[in-house]
Design an enzyme around this catalytic site. Sequence first.
Site, PDB file in Angstrom:
ATOM      1  N   ASP A  45       3.790  -1.766   5.057  1.00  0.00           N
ATOM      2  CA  ASP A  45       3.453  -1.087   3.825  1.00  0.00           C
ATOM      3  C   ASP A  45       4.392   0.090   3.554  1.00  0.00           C
ATOM      4  O   ASP A  45       4.838   0.747   4.493  1.00  0.00           O
ATOM      5  CB  ASP A  45       2.017  -0.565   3.951  1.00  0.00           C
ATOM      6  N   GLU A  79      -3.260 -11.642  -2.398  1.00  0.00           N
ATOM      7  CA  GLU A  79      -3.429 -10.752  -3.562  1.00  0.00           C
ATOM      8  C   GLU A  79      -2.075 -10.332  -4.140  1.00  0.00           C
ATOM      9  O   GLU A  79      -1.958 -10.107  -5.343  1.00  0.00           O
ATOM     10  CB  GLU A  79      -4.221  -9.489  -3.158  1.00  0.00           C
ATOM     11  N   ASN A  80      -1.049 -10.207  -3.277  1.00  0.00           N
ATOM     12  CA  ASN A  80       0.279  -9.797  -3.741  1.00  0.00           C
ATOM     13  C   ASN A  80       0.770 -10.682  -4.886  1.00  0.00           C
ATOM     14  O   ASN A  80       1.409 -10.220  -5.823  1.00  0.00           O
ATOM     15  CB  ASN A  80       1.312  -9.861  -2.615  1.00  0.00           C
ATOM     16  N   TRP A  81       0.457 -11.988  -4.809  1.00  0.00           N
ATOM     17  CA  TRP A  81       0.958 -12.920  -5.837  1.00  0.00           C
ATOM     18  C   TRP A  81       0.346 -12.624  -7.182  1.00  0.00           C
ATOM     19  O   TRP A  81       1.003 -12.696  -8.207  1.00  0.00           O
ATOM     20  CB  TRP A  81       0.618 -14.373  -5.482  1.00  0.00           C
ATOM     21  N   ARG A 118       1.236  -8.592  -8.684  1.00  0.00           N
ATOM     22  CA  ARG A 118       2.587  -8.009  -8.840  1.00  0.00           C
ATOM     23  C   ARG A 118       3.361  -8.751  -9.912  1.00  0.00           C
ATOM     24  O   ARG A 118       3.144  -9.953 -10.121  1.00  0.00           O
ATOM     25  CB  ARG A 118       3.342  -8.100  -7.516  1.00  0.00           C
TER      26      ARG A 118
HETATM   27  C1  FPP Z   1       4.267  -3.828   0.960  1.00  0.00           C
HETATM   28  O1  FPP Z   1       4.879  -2.662   0.440  1.00  0.00           O
HETATM   29  C2  FPP Z   1       5.288  -4.804   1.304  1.00  0.00           C
HETATM   30  C3  FPP Z   1       5.362  -6.063   0.786  1.00  0.00           C
HETATM   31  C4  FPP Z   1       4.413  -6.622  -0.194  1.00  0.00           C
HETATM   32  C5  FPP Z   1       6.464  -6.981   1.156  1.00  0.00           C
HETATM   33  C6  FPP Z   1       6.896  -6.943   2.585  1.00  0.00           C
HETATM   34  C7  FPP Z   1       8.208  -7.602   2.675  1.00  0.00           C
HETATM   35  C8  FPP Z   1       9.230  -7.199   3.410  1.00  0.00           C
HETATM   36  C9  FPP Z   1       9.208  -6.073   4.358  1.00  0.00           C
HETATM   37  C10 FPP Z   1      10.509  -7.954   3.234  1.00  0.00           C
HETATM   38  C11 FPP Z   1      11.023  -8.603   4.424  1.00  0.00           C
HETATM   39  C12 FPP Z   1      10.064  -9.430   5.151  1.00  0.00           C
HETATM   40  C13 FPP Z   1      10.351 -10.642   5.623  1.00  0.00           C
HETATM   41  C14 FPP Z   1       9.456 -11.302   6.578  1.00  0.00           C
HETATM   42  C15 FPP Z   1      11.559 -11.322   5.183  1.00  0.00           C
HETATM   43  P1  FPP Z   1       4.509  -2.191  -1.022  1.00  0.00           P
HETATM   44  O2  FPP Z   1       5.434  -2.831  -1.976  1.00  0.00           O
HETATM   45  O3  FPP Z   1       3.054  -2.445  -1.286  1.00  0.00           O
HETATM   46  O4  FPP Z   1       4.786  -0.644  -0.938  1.00  0.00           O
HETATM   47  P2  FPP Z   1       3.992   0.514  -1.674  1.00  0.00           P
HETATM   48  O5  FPP Z   1       2.592   0.492  -1.133  1.00  0.00           O
HETATM   49  O6  FPP Z   1       4.744   1.735  -1.282  1.00  0.00           O
HETATM   50  O7  FPP Z   1       4.041   0.230  -3.147  1.00  0.00           O
END
Ligand code: FPP
Length: 242
Positions: free
Chosen positions: A2, A49-51, A54
């Site tokens: 995160d 949920e990410n799908w 976002r």
């Molecule tokens: C959450 O941070 C992170 C993600 C939804 C994506 C995680 C992906 C990677 C670290 C890329 C590489 C991974 C692999 C396995 C290739 P956020 O976007 O929710 O951050 P925020 O809470 O600060 O907005």
Amino acid sequence: MDGNGRWAKRRHLPRVAGHRAGVAAVRSTVETAARIGIHAITLYAFSEENWKKRPKSEVDFLMRLLGRYLKAELPTLNNNNIRLEYIGRRRELPEDVQERMEWARESTAKNTGTVLTLALNYSARSELVDAFRSIVKAASQNGGVEHLKIDEDTIREHLYTRHLPDPDLVVRTSGEMRLSNFLLWQLAYAEIYVTPTLWPDFRGVHLLEAIAEYQKRERRYGGLNGDSHAQPRHPTHEKAVN
Ligand code: FPP
């Protein structure tokens, strides 16, 4: 993993720059885990949920990044004897990504060291729904549901994580104090470590700090202080930090 978005925002960069920077954190963490002999490490890369929540452009970027990661990191995984696995509803991912995932999994299948499991399109509640469906399906193919007997082992054997011991330690970056629908069954007795470090800044040394903190904890599994019999009902791999 995160804090990618916040990392980028602090630098006045687009959110996706944080995801791109997150790959170096994955590399350093996974290499360190393998070097110190951790049995299993599971990375929560994309939640279900990410799908839904976002923008499509960010989701598309994450898919491309995953595809590139799997290709570019394969030599590192093999050089470190790391076996790749996945958890999550992967059939809902783009087909080309699924193919790349299967190719990378097969290319590391012979490795006998650390098991690196990527949680992709993962939700712990969906995992439980899928497990219960799978139990009922198996029962109906084996004499009918009227003979169905369910205990903890039955559920464990139908989870996506049946190839893994329960985690000993869960590390949450960017100061969040939530489980966010991650391994809800499996984390029953896990120790939780929260660090303010944002994921793109996380490195092997931070994993070592988390483990040092874990080593100071007294795990009681519902028992009493100093109770030498305290252990989970289903002991995990002795050295596993998942
Ligand atoms: C959450 O941070 C992170 C993600 C939804 C994506 C995680 C992906 C990677 C670290 C890329 C590489 C991974 C692999 C396995 C290739 P956020 O976007 O929710 O951050 P925020 O809470 O600060 O907005």
